[in-house]
Design a protein around this motif. Sequence first.
Motif, PDB file in Angstrom:
ATOM      1  N   HIS A 145      -7.897  12.831  -6.998  1.00  7.73           N
ATOM      2  CA  HIS A 145      -8.116  12.139  -8.265  1.00  7.73           C
ATOM      3  C   HIS A 145      -7.048  12.540  -9.275  1.00  7.73           C
ATOM      4  N   ASN A 146      -6.694  13.811  -9.280  1.00  7.34           N
ATOM      5  CA  ASN A 146      -5.653  14.290 -10.191  1.00  7.34           C
ATOM      6  C   ASN A 146      -4.323  13.585  -9.963  1.00  7.34           C
ATOM      7  N   GLU A 147      -3.992  13.324  -8.708  1.00  4.94           N
ATOM      8  CA  GLU A 147      -2.720  12.656  -8.417  1.00  4.94           C
ATOM      9  C   GLU A 147      -2.673  11.282  -9.080  1.00  4.94           C
ATOM     10  N   ARG A 156      -5.752   3.561  -6.006  1.00  6.94           N
ATOM     11  CA  ARG A 156      -4.324   3.785  -6.278  1.00  6.94           C
ATOM     12  C   ARG A 156      -3.565   2.468  -6.388  1.00  6.94           C
ATOM     13  N   VAL A 157      -3.919   1.538  -5.538  1.00  6.28           N
ATOM     14  CA  VAL A 157      -3.312   0.205  -5.647  1.00  6.28           C
ATOM     15  C   VAL A 157      -3.666  -0.408  -6.995  1.00  6.28           C
ATOM     16  N   GLN A 158      -4.929  -0.304  -7.383  1.00  4.22           N
ATOM     17  CA  GLN A 158      -5.362  -0.853  -8.658  1.00  4.22           C
ATOM     18  C   GLN A 158      -4.659  -0.172  -9.826  1.00  4.22           C
ATOM     19  N   ALA A 159      -4.477   1.149  -9.744  1.00  4.73           N
ATOM     20  CA  ALA A 159      -3.806   1.883 -10.816  1.00  4.73           C
ATOM     21  C   ALA A 159      -2.371   1.402 -11.006  1.00  4.73           C
ATOM     22  N   VAL A 160      -1.672   1.209  -9.903  1.00  2.00           N
ATOM     23  CA  VAL A 160      -0.285   0.739  -9.983  1.00  2.00           C
ATOM     24  C   VAL A 160      -0.240  -0.684 -10.537  1.00  2.00           C
ATOM     25  N   LEU A 161      -1.143  -1.538 -10.082  1.00  3.15           N
ATOM     26  CA  LEU A 161      -1.204  -2.900 -10.620  1.00  3.15           C
ATOM     27  C   LEU A 161      -1.520  -2.882 -12.117  1.00  3.15           C
ATOM     28  N   LEU A 221       0.831  -1.204   0.000  1.00  2.00           N
ATOM     29  CA  LEU A 221       0.000   0.000   0.000  1.00  2.00           C
ATOM     30  C   LEU A 221       0.864   1.252   0.000  1.00  2.00           C
ATOM     31  N   LEU A 222       1.890   1.255   0.835  1.00  2.00           N
ATOM     32  CA  LEU A 222       2.785   2.411   0.896  1.00  2.00           C
ATOM     33  C   LEU A 222       3.533   2.607  -0.417  1.00  2.00           C
ATOM     34  N   THR A 223       3.933   1.519  -1.048  1.00  2.00           N
ATOM     35  CA  THR A 223       4.639   1.596  -2.327  1.00  2.00           C
ATOM     36  C   THR A 223       3.752   2.228  -3.398  1.00  2.00           C
ATOM     37  N   CYS A 224       2.502   1.807  -3.429  1.00  2.00           N
ATOM     38  CA  CYS A 224       1.562   2.363  -4.417  1.00  2.00           C
ATOM     39  C   CYS A 224       1.301   3.839  -4.156  1.00  2.00           C
ATOM     40  N   GLN A 225       1.144   4.183  -2.883  1.00  2.00           N
ATOM     41  CA  GLN A 225       0.935   5.587  -2.533  1.00  2.00           C
ATOM     42  C   GLN A 225       2.131   6.437  -2.954  1.00  2.00           C
ATOM     43  N   LEU A 226       3.316   5.941  -2.678  1.00  5.37           N
ATOM     44  CA  LEU A 226       4.534   6.680  -3.017  1.00  5.37           C
ATOM     45  C   LEU A 226       4.672   6.835  -4.524  1.00  5.37           C
ATOM     46  N   ALA A 227       4.344   5.782  -5.273  1.00  6.08           N
ATOM     47  CA  ALA A 227       4.432   5.844  -6.732  1.00  6.08           C
ATOM     48  C   ALA A 227       3.518   6.922  -7.290  1.00  6.08           C
ATOM     49  N   VAL A 228       2.289   6.988  -6.778  1.00  3.30           N
ATOM     50  CA  VAL A 228       1.322   7.982  -7.249  1.00  3.30           C
ATOM     51  C   VAL A 228       1.759   9.391  -6.859  1.00  3.30           C
ATOM     52  N   LEU A 229       2.117   9.570  -5.615  1.00  2.00           N
ATOM     53  CA  LEU A 229       2.477  10.905  -5.138  1.00  2.00           C
ATOM     54  C   LEU A 229       3.744  11.428  -5.805  1.00  2.00           C
ATOM     55  N   THR A 230       4.712  10.548  -6.029  1.00  2.00           N
ATOM     56  CA  THR A 230       5.956  10.971  -6.667  1.00  2.00           C
ATOM     57  C   THR A 230       5.718  11.405  -8.103  1.00  2.00           C
ATOM     58  N   SER A 231       4.908  10.661  -8.821  1.00  2.00           N
ATOM     59  CA  SER A 231       4.644  10.984 -10.224  1.00  2.00           C
ATOM     60  C   SER A 231       3.860  12.281 -10.366  1.00  2.00           C
ATOM     61  N   ALA A 232       3.053  12.610  -9.350  1.00  2.00           N
ATOM     62  CA  ALA A 232       2.199  13.802  -9.429  1.00  2.00           C
ATOM     63  C   ALA A 232       2.846  15.042  -8.831  1.00  2.00           C
TER      64      ALA A 232
END
Length: 206
Positions: A142-144, A180-185, A13-24
């Motif tokens: 949602h934008n992130e 966010r988890v689903q988006a990363v997957l 979960l933390l990995t997915c959150q970090l991936a989204v936040l870093t990209s945004a």
Amino acid sequence: MLGLLAALPVLALLTCQLAVLTSASSKHTDSLAALPTNRVGLVLGTSKYVAKGRHNAYYSQRIAAAAKLYKAGKVEYLLVSGDNRTSHYNEPVTMKRDLITAGVPKERITCDFAGFRTLDSIQRAKAVFGQSKLTIISQRFHNERALFLAGASGIDAVAYDAGTGALPTGKTAVRELGARVQAVLDIWVLRRRPKFLGEHISIGKE
């Protein structure tokens, strides 16, 4: 070993959150002055109404923000993308109608009727509508996620945060974590594509 196994879901979960936040990071803003100008703004769809016929604030904020960006010259055209699951539920048509009421000329609005998920809306913007550079219009959270999907899809995107910019709470926050988890997957593992693609559709005069 049991402790490690128990920690894996939290780590994922933390990995997915970090991936989204870093990209945004640094690619979204609620400041009109700070927002770059782009030819096309992508308005992400949602229902106009929620339970018991109440107006959905997220919908109203996105429509108001999209009209604001158009009138300020921050975008020339709007691509409204959403669900069109039945003849009685059509997000793009509803968004177009309300944008026209808000003062956006109808010829400046293009509908994407197959934006069933955020992934579909983002990837179809490039694959079907030919846009490799976009301004995404939705709420901050949602934008992130949308910016993560855009970056992974080769789209140079920025985003305008509609509404107050406050982070979601309650059920919305829980759903967003799962999304966010689903988006990363979808991007890293499943490599999913939109449910429908189709022939190229021009926005304005190419």
